[in-house]
Design an enzyme around this catalytic site. Sequence first.
Site, mmCIF file in Angstrom:
data_model
loop_
_atom_site.group_PDB
_atom_site.id
_atom_site.type_symbol
_atom_site.label_atom_id
_atom_site.label_comp_id
_atom_site.label_asym_id
_atom_site.label_seq_id
_atom_site.Cartn_x
_atom_site.Cartn_y
_atom_site.Cartn_z
ATOM 1 N N PRO A 34 0.763 -1.206 0.026
ATOM 2 C CA PRO A 34 0.144 0.169 0.026
ATOM 3 C C PRO A 34 0.831 1.307 0.099
ATOM 4 O O PRO A 34 1.770 1.512 0.695
ATOM 5 C CB PRO A 34 -1.090 -0.194 1.164
ATOM 6 C CG PRO A 34 -0.194 -1.281 1.985
ATOM 7 C CD PRO A 34 0.353 -2.173 1.233
ATOM 8 N N ARG A 42 5.817 12.161 -1.990
ATOM 9 C CA ARG A 42 5.568 12.745 -0.467
ATOM 10 C C ARG A 42 6.623 11.973 0.265
ATOM 11 O O ARG A 42 7.226 11.029 -0.092
ATOM 12 C CB ARG A 42 4.454 12.743 -0.242
ATOM 13 C CG ARG A 42 3.134 13.832 -0.611
ATOM 14 C CD ARG A 42 1.859 13.734 0.432
ATOM 15 N NE ARG A 42 1.315 12.627 -0.117
ATOM 16 C CZ ARG A 42 0.914 11.731 1.027
ATOM 17 N NH1 ARG A 42 0.807 12.125 2.270
ATOM 18 N NH2 ARG A 42 -0.016 10.692 0.727
ATOM 19 N N ASN A 98 8.231 -5.440 -0.641
ATOM 20 C CA ASN A 98 8.048 -4.180 0.125
ATOM 21 C C ASN A 98 6.498 -4.255 0.488
ATOM 22 O O ASN A 98 5.823 -3.793 -0.247
ATOM 23 C CB ASN A 98 8.349 -3.017 -0.199
ATOM 24 C CG ASN A 98 8.524 -1.804 0.691
ATOM 25 O OD1 ASN A 98 7.692 -2.070 1.470
ATOM 26 N ND2 ASN A 98 9.153 -0.694 0.354
ATOM 27 N N ALA A 101 3.055 -0.696 4.945
ATOM 28 C CA ALA A 101 2.542 -0.758 6.336
ATOM 29 C C ALA A 101 2.035 -2.058 6.725
ATOM 30 O O ALA A 101 1.900 -2.273 7.811
ATOM 31 C CB ALA A 101 1.354 0.382 6.435
ATOM 32 N N GLU A 122 12.861 -9.463 1.862
ATOM 33 C CA GLU A 122 11.774 -8.078 2.230
ATOM 34 C C GLU A 122 12.791 -7.151 2.199
ATOM 35 O O GLU A 122 13.881 -7.031 2.370
ATOM 36 C CB GLU A 122 11.500 -8.383 3.870
ATOM 37 C CG GLU A 122 10.768 -7.529 4.439
ATOM 38 C CD GLU A 122 10.515 -7.657 5.765
ATOM 39 O OE1 GLU A 122 10.680 -8.866 6.258
ATOM 40 O OE2 GLU A 122 10.036 -6.642 6.721
ATOM 41 N N HIS A 124 12.734 -2.612 2.382
ATOM 42 C CA HIS A 124 12.146 -1.483 2.865
ATOM 43 C C HIS A 124 13.059 -0.597 2.327
ATOM 44 O O HIS A 124 14.393 -0.558 2.573
ATOM 45 C CB HIS A 124 11.824 -1.378 4.465
ATOM 46 C CG HIS A 124 11.071 -2.203 4.823
ATOM 47 N ND1 HIS A 124 9.626 -2.275 4.817
ATOM 48 C CD2 HIS A 124 11.148 -3.782 5.494
ATOM 49 C CE1 HIS A 124 9.016 -3.417 5.208
ATOM 50 N NE2 HIS A 124 10.062 -4.139 5.663
ATOM 51 N N ARG A 131 13.077 4.239 13.113
ATOM 52 C CA ARG A 131 11.761 4.862 13.026
ATOM 53 C C ARG A 131 10.944 4.604 14.259
ATOM 54 O O ARG A 131 11.230 4.111 15.498
ATOM 55 C CB ARG A 131 11.053 4.656 11.846
ATOM 56 C CG ARG A 131 11.920 4.948 10.649
ATOM 57 C CD ARG A 131 11.346 4.800 9.315
ATOM 58 N NE ARG A 131 10.233 5.838 9.188
ATOM 59 C CZ ARG A 131 9.177 5.779 8.018
ATOM 60 N NH1 ARG A 131 9.267 5.058 7.355
ATOM 61 N NH2 ARG A 131 8.272 6.792 8.194
HETATM 62 O O1 CA2 Z 1 10.403 2.042 4.247
HETATM 63 C C1 CA2 Z 1 9.577 1.312 3.607
HETATM 64 O O2 CA2 Z 1 9.805 0.823 2.375
HETATM 65 C C2 CA2 Z 1 8.266 0.954 4.218
HETATM 66 O O3 CA2 Z 1 7.831 -0.235 3.860
HETATM 67 C C3 CA2 Z 1 7.016 2.137 3.282
HETATM 68 C C4 CA2 Z 1 5.775 2.022 4.179
HETATM 69 C C5 CA2 Z 1 5.999 2.286 5.560
HETATM 70 O O4 CA2 Z 1 4.577 1.922 6.138
HETATM 71 C C6 CA2 Z 1 6.791 1.215 6.262
HETATM 72 O O5 CA2 Z 1 6.929 1.293 7.626
HETATM 73 C C7 CA2 Z 1 8.238 1.333 5.657
HETATM 74 C C8 CA2 Z 1 5.056 3.252 3.454
HETATM 75 C C9 CA2 Z 1 5.056 3.585 1.988
HETATM 76 C C10 CA2 Z 1 4.155 4.783 1.784
HETATM 77 O O6 CA2 Z 1 4.912 5.194 0.728
HETATM 78 C C11 CA2 Z 1 4.630 6.754 0.721
HETATM 79 C C12 CA2 Z 1 5.195 7.263 -0.588
HETATM 80 C C13 CA2 Z 1 4.960 8.547 -0.517
HETATM 81 C C14 CA2 Z 1 4.064 9.139 0.013
HETATM 82 C C15 CA2 Z 1 3.202 8.515 1.033
HETATM 83 C C16 CA2 Z 1 3.497 7.328 1.271
#
Ligand code: CA2
Length: 184
Positions: A34, A42, A98, A101, A122, A124, A131
């Site tokens: 997601p 962003r 990846n 969330a 996996e 990230h 974090r």
């Molecule tokens: O660091 C990562 O790759 C994560 O998997 C990214 C997820 C986060 O919930 C994990 O804790 C770590 C979030 C991806 C959301 O990506 C966005 C990108 C641009 C704007 C908003 C969200």
Amino acid sequence: MMSASPSPSPARDSRAAKAARGERARPIYVVNGPNLNMLGEREPEHYGRTSLAEIEAELSACAKAKNVALVFFQSNEEGRLIDCIQDAAQNARALIINAGAYTHSSVALLDALKLLSVPVVEVHLSNIFAREAFRQHSYISPAASGVICGFGAAGYRMALNAILAQTDMPQTGMPQTRIKDTAP
Ligand code: CA2
């Protein structure tokens, strides 16, 4: 004179070689969860400025150079991710994921990933261990061969290289550390 190390019989050798070629012809699945479709738009401080399309294009170029097929999939829906993982269990040579969330919440993704008997990496973008506390636990890591985090978009390429190191040269690749089931 006898040879010190006789070569295997031609028939056995060719069966093994065919099997190895068949396995290598299978694609590596690259699965993103997601909000990763929003990359680059962003939160660049966490996720960088590279879009998912750019990550996929770079991976495609790497894979082409190494003669490897990739299947890309992104969804914001848990069930669709599970369907893709189940498909990978039948067809993939390896899987890079990846889970976004869902990493921190989804037992269902863990269960699906346990179906795979091929390497699972996996990835990230951010260093989840640096974090918030809720991001520091991954439900899916027990089903992963390895985890790469904190290297931004480059992490996907690292995952691809790790898989190729493991599947092309199993004797020098990473050890199989996946835990099938930790429950008593
Ligand atoms: O660091 C990562 O790759 C994560 O998997 C990214 C997820 C986060 O919930 C994990 O804790 C770590 C979030 C991806 C959301 O990506 C966005 C990108 C641009 C704007 C908003 C969200």
